[in-house]
Enzyme design. Structure first.
Site, mmCIF file in Angstrom:
data_model
loop_
_atom_site.group_PDB
_atom_site.id
_atom_site.type_symbol
_atom_site.label_atom_id
_atom_site.label_comp_id
_atom_site.label_asym_id
_atom_site.label_seq_id
_atom_site.Cartn_x
_atom_site.Cartn_y
_atom_site.Cartn_z
ATOM 1 C CE1 TYR A 144 5.468 -22.999 -19.161
ATOM 2 C CE2 TYR A 144 7.222 -22.551 -20.733
ATOM 3 C CZ TYR A 144 6.780 -23.188 -19.587
ATOM 4 O OH TYR A 144 7.631 -23.995 -18.870
ATOM 5 C CG ASP A 145 7.572 -17.726 -23.962
ATOM 6 O OD1 ASP A 145 7.246 -18.888 -23.683
ATOM 7 O OD2 ASP A 145 8.182 -17.433 -25.012
ATOM 8 N N GLY A 204 9.502 -27.435 -39.261
ATOM 9 C CA GLY A 204 10.649 -26.693 -39.796
ATOM 10 C C GLY A 204 11.646 -27.653 -40.406
ATOM 11 C CD GLN A 208 13.463 -27.092 -35.240
ATOM 12 O OE1 GLN A 208 14.043 -27.184 -36.313
ATOM 13 N NE2 GLN A 208 12.205 -27.471 -35.072
ATOM 14 N N PRO A 271 11.647 -21.150 -30.889
ATOM 15 C CG PRO A 271 12.042 -20.984 -28.590
ATOM 16 C CD PRO A 271 11.050 -21.524 -29.599
ATOM 17 N NE ARG A 274 14.705 -22.960 -25.039
ATOM 18 C CZ ARG A 274 13.440 -23.381 -25.176
ATOM 19 N NH1 ARG A 274 13.138 -24.629 -24.944
ATOM 20 N NH2 ARG A 274 12.510 -22.545 -25.564
HETATM 21 P P1 NAD Z 1 3.895 -31.234 -16.173
HETATM 22 O O1 NAD Z 1 2.867 -30.678 -17.084
HETATM 23 O O2 NAD Z 1 4.257 -32.660 -16.287
HETATM 24 O O3 NAD Z 1 3.478 -30.974 -14.658
HETATM 25 C C1 NAD Z 1 2.838 -29.809 -14.234
HETATM 26 C C2 NAD Z 1 1.918 -30.174 -13.073
HETATM 27 O O4 NAD Z 1 1.256 -28.982 -12.606
HETATM 28 C C3 NAD Z 1 0.803 -31.139 -13.484
HETATM 29 O O5 NAD Z 1 0.691 -32.169 -12.516
HETATM 30 C C4 NAD Z 1 -0.455 -30.274 -13.508
HETATM 31 O O6 NAD Z 1 -1.626 -31.018 -13.280
HETATM 32 C C5 NAD Z 1 -0.139 -29.266 -12.423
HETATM 33 N N1 NAD Z 1 -0.831 -27.991 -12.548
HETATM 34 C C6 NAD Z 1 -0.786 -27.128 -13.601
HETATM 35 N N2 NAD Z 1 -1.516 -26.029 -13.342
HETATM 36 C C7 NAD Z 1 -2.043 -26.197 -12.093
HETATM 37 C C8 NAD Z 1 -2.879 -25.395 -11.266
HETATM 38 N N3 NAD Z 1 -3.332 -24.190 -11.631
HETATM 39 N N4 NAD Z 1 -3.201 -25.860 -10.019
HETATM 40 C C9 NAD Z 1 -2.742 -27.071 -9.603
HETATM 41 N N5 NAD Z 1 -1.934 -27.861 -10.341
HETATM 42 C C10 NAD Z 1 -1.603 -27.429 -11.587
HETATM 43 O O7 NAD Z 1 5.196 -30.314 -16.340
HETATM 44 P P2 NAD Z 1 6.695 -30.563 -15.842
HETATM 45 O O8 NAD Z 1 7.524 -30.909 -17.004
HETATM 46 O O9 NAD Z 1 6.695 -31.444 -14.658
HETATM 47 O O10 NAD Z 1 7.109 -29.091 -15.391
HETATM 48 C C11 NAD Z 1 7.014 -28.684 -14.041
HETATM 49 C C12 NAD Z 1 7.456 -27.231 -13.920
HETATM 50 O O11 NAD Z 1 8.779 -27.063 -14.432
HETATM 51 C C13 NAD Z 1 6.571 -26.239 -14.671
HETATM 52 O O12 NAD Z 1 6.401 -25.078 -13.883
HETATM 53 C C14 NAD Z 1 7.376 -25.903 -15.909
HETATM 54 O O13 NAD Z 1 7.104 -24.614 -16.377
HETATM 55 C C15 NAD Z 1 8.803 -26.044 -15.407
HETATM 56 N N6 NAD Z 1 9.697 -26.372 -16.520
HETATM 57 C C16 NAD Z 1 9.791 -27.658 -16.974
HETATM 58 C C17 NAD Z 1 10.611 -27.938 -18.055
HETATM 59 C C18 NAD Z 1 10.784 -29.340 -18.588
HETATM 60 O O14 NAD Z 1 11.526 -29.520 -19.545
HETATM 61 N N7 NAD Z 1 10.150 -30.343 -18.026
HETATM 62 C C19 NAD Z 1 11.329 -26.917 -18.680
HETATM 63 C C20 NAD Z 1 11.183 -25.618 -18.196
HETATM 64 C C21 NAD Z 1 10.385 -25.365 -17.099
HETATM 65 N N1 UDP Z 2 9.110 -30.610 -32.338
HETATM 66 C C1 UDP Z 2 8.921 -31.281 -33.539
HETATM 67 N N2 UDP Z 2 8.028 -32.303 -33.588
HETATM 68 C C2 UDP Z 2 7.302 -32.695 -32.499
HETATM 69 C C3 UDP Z 2 7.501 -32.015 -31.267
HETATM 70 C C4 UDP Z 2 8.400 -30.972 -31.237
HETATM 71 O O1 UDP Z 2 9.561 -30.942 -34.537
HETATM 72 O O2 UDP Z 2 6.523 -33.640 -32.612
HETATM 73 C C5 UDP Z 2 10.104 -29.525 -32.276
HETATM 74 C C6 UDP Z 2 9.506 -28.192 -31.850
HETATM 75 O O3 UDP Z 2 9.043 -27.489 -32.997
HETATM 76 C C7 UDP Z 2 10.699 -27.518 -31.205
HETATM 77 C C8 UDP Z 2 11.486 -28.682 -30.597
HETATM 78 O O4 UDP Z 2 11.041 -29.862 -31.274
HETATM 79 O O5 UDP Z 2 11.510 -26.893 -32.183
HETATM 80 C C9 UDP Z 2 11.279 -28.854 -29.100
HETATM 81 O O6 UDP Z 2 9.893 -28.886 -28.858
HETATM 82 P P1 UDP Z 2 9.271 -29.254 -27.434
HETATM 83 O O7 UDP Z 2 7.785 -29.154 -27.592
HETATM 84 O O8 UDP Z 2 9.829 -30.520 -26.925
HETATM 85 O O9 UDP Z 2 9.798 -28.136 -26.435
HETATM 86 P P2 UDP Z 2 10.071 -26.554 -26.513
HETATM 87 O O10 UDP Z 2 11.520 -26.423 -26.297
HETATM 88 O O11 UDP Z 2 9.654 -26.029 -27.848
HETATM 89 O O12 UDP Z 2 9.250 -26.005 -25.397
#
Ligand code: NAD
Ligand code: UDP
Length: 310
Positions: A144-145, A204, A208, A271, A274
């Site tokens: 992902y990262d 953990g 965190q 992490p 954050r």
């Molecule tokens: P989500 O998983 O709810 O939604 C992602 C959507 O993308 C889904 O509808 C999935 O079906 C679609 N999708 C994934 N891969 C695809 C592909 N190859 N082709 C077509 N559709 C595809 O996630 P979200 O929380 O809504 O996040 C949306 C965006 O925001 C993502 O890019 C994510 O990395 C970014 N983001 C979200 C958060 C958060 O906290 N929600 C944090 C950081 C970044």
């Molecule tokens: N986490 C947890 N129990 C859970 C889900 C998440 O302890 O059932 C912790 C996870 O290890 C991380 C933090 O909660 O430290 C946030 O996790 P999340 O998956 O929501 O998002 P992230 O910021 O890691 O992408």
């Protein structure tokens, strides 16, 4: 405006589409439903909403003009991207390139939804945009990262080489209504367990930290950025930092739950801290979050309860 939202059937996508329809846009949602749901978009049935069911890793075509591409498609929850590691890398790389080519072809603006995960397990806290991060390039989370870091790199390359009108938002943990209760992220997972008095598992020692942003605040920041003239990455998140243990206790309290907290081995490369430095968002976008964690969790709890009663 006629806009494309990739990933529009996901959590943030549905909130964004609602905001865009409200401002009068015509919206084309491109999604393959790997983590999104039909349920999320069922209320959008209008002549201003269109669904293109496609995997953006394959080339996809949109008929007619497009003014803006909001590129949100990507597995997001660690649970999801660890289950789909190769797909996540492909979506970040090929999918982002296809979305960029669409914007270029249509002479449209482009916004990449990037993430605080580009900072990895950060050595500085809070994280300003100028911090280059601390990512293990071969760890399980790297799918992902590194996909997002590549997506940022290719977006900046299109901006520099083709003068693409591009934007990069670095989203910090965002939550709210329409998250899937079983998507594995801390907030929906803790609610799911608390509603049924099951044990809440913390990976953990729970010390965190994360900084959780309510979805309405996030969408306002995202739309503001897309209307700006600022083309470098911008952090959007709520700088109120909390430990995961405190989050679990708060959710137990808000649900009057009898759930117990259980501690298990921490996740690889999880992490430890954050927190966004949002100086830039304040200055460039005149944006800051308005909804605190307690209020946001109450709104989220109520929406989860309403969904379960349907
Ligand atoms: P989500 O998983 O709810 O939604 C992602 C959507 O993308 C889904 O509808 C999935 O079906 C679609 N999708 C994934 N891969 C695809 C592909 N190859 N082709 C077509 N559709 C595809 O996630 P979200 O929380 O809504 O996040 C949306 C965006 O925001 C993502 O890019 C994510 O990395 C970014 N983001 C979200 C958060 C958060 O906290 N929600 C944090 C950081 C970044
Ligand atoms: N986490 C947890 N129990 C859970 C889900 C998440 O302890 O059932 C912790 C996870 O290890 C991380 C933090 O909660 O430290 C946030 O996790 P999340 O998956 O929501 O998002 P992230 O910021 O890691 O992408």
């Amino acid at each position: 405006m006629r806009v494309v939202v990739t990933g529009g059937a996901g959590f943030l996508g549905t909130h964004l589409i609602r905001a865009l329809l409200n401002r009068g846009d015509e919206v084309i949602c491109v999604d393959n439903f790997i983590t999104g749901t039909q349920d999320n978009i069922r209320n959008f049935k209008s002549e201003k909403f269109h669904l293109v069911e496609a995997d953006i890793c394959n080339q996809f075509k949109i008929k007619g003009t497009v003014d803006f591409v909001f590129h949100l498609a990507s597995p997001t929850s660690p649970h999801d991207y660890l289950e789909h590691p190769i797909f996540t890398l492909k979506t970040g790389a090929w999918g982002t390139t296809n979305a960029l080519n669409l914007a270029l072809d249509k002479q449209a603006g482009f916004l990449l939804s990037s993430t605080s995960e580009v900072y990895g397990d950060p050595a500085v806290n809070p994280q300003p945009e100028s911090y280059w991060g601390n990512v293990n390039p071969i760890g399980p989370r790297s799918v992902y990262d590194e996909a997002k870091r590549y997506a940022e790199a290719v977006t900046m390359a299109y901006h520099r080489k083709y003068n693409l009108n591009s934007y990069i938002i670095r989203i910090f943990n965002t939550y709210g209504p329409r998250m899937r209760l079983n998507d594995g992220r801390a907030i929906p997972n803790f609610f799911k367990k608390a509603f049924t008095n099951q044990d809440i598992i913390i990976y953990g020692d729970g010390q965190q930290t994360r900084s959780f942003c309510y979805v309405d605040d996030l969408i306002k920041g995202l739309v503001k950025l897309s209307n700006s003239n600022y083309h470098l990455p911008v952090n959007i998140g709520n700088p109120m930092e909390t430990s995961i243990l405190n989050l679990a206790k708060t959710i137990i309290r808000l649900t009057n739950s009898r759930s117990k907290i259980i501690f298990e081995k921490s996740l690889t490369d999880d992490p430890k801290v954050r927190k966004p430095d949002i100086t830039k968002a304040r200055k460039m976008l005149d944006w800051e979050p308005g909804i605190g964690l307690n209020q946001g969790l109450e709104l989220t709890r109520d929406s989860f309860i309403r969904e379960q009663q349907k």
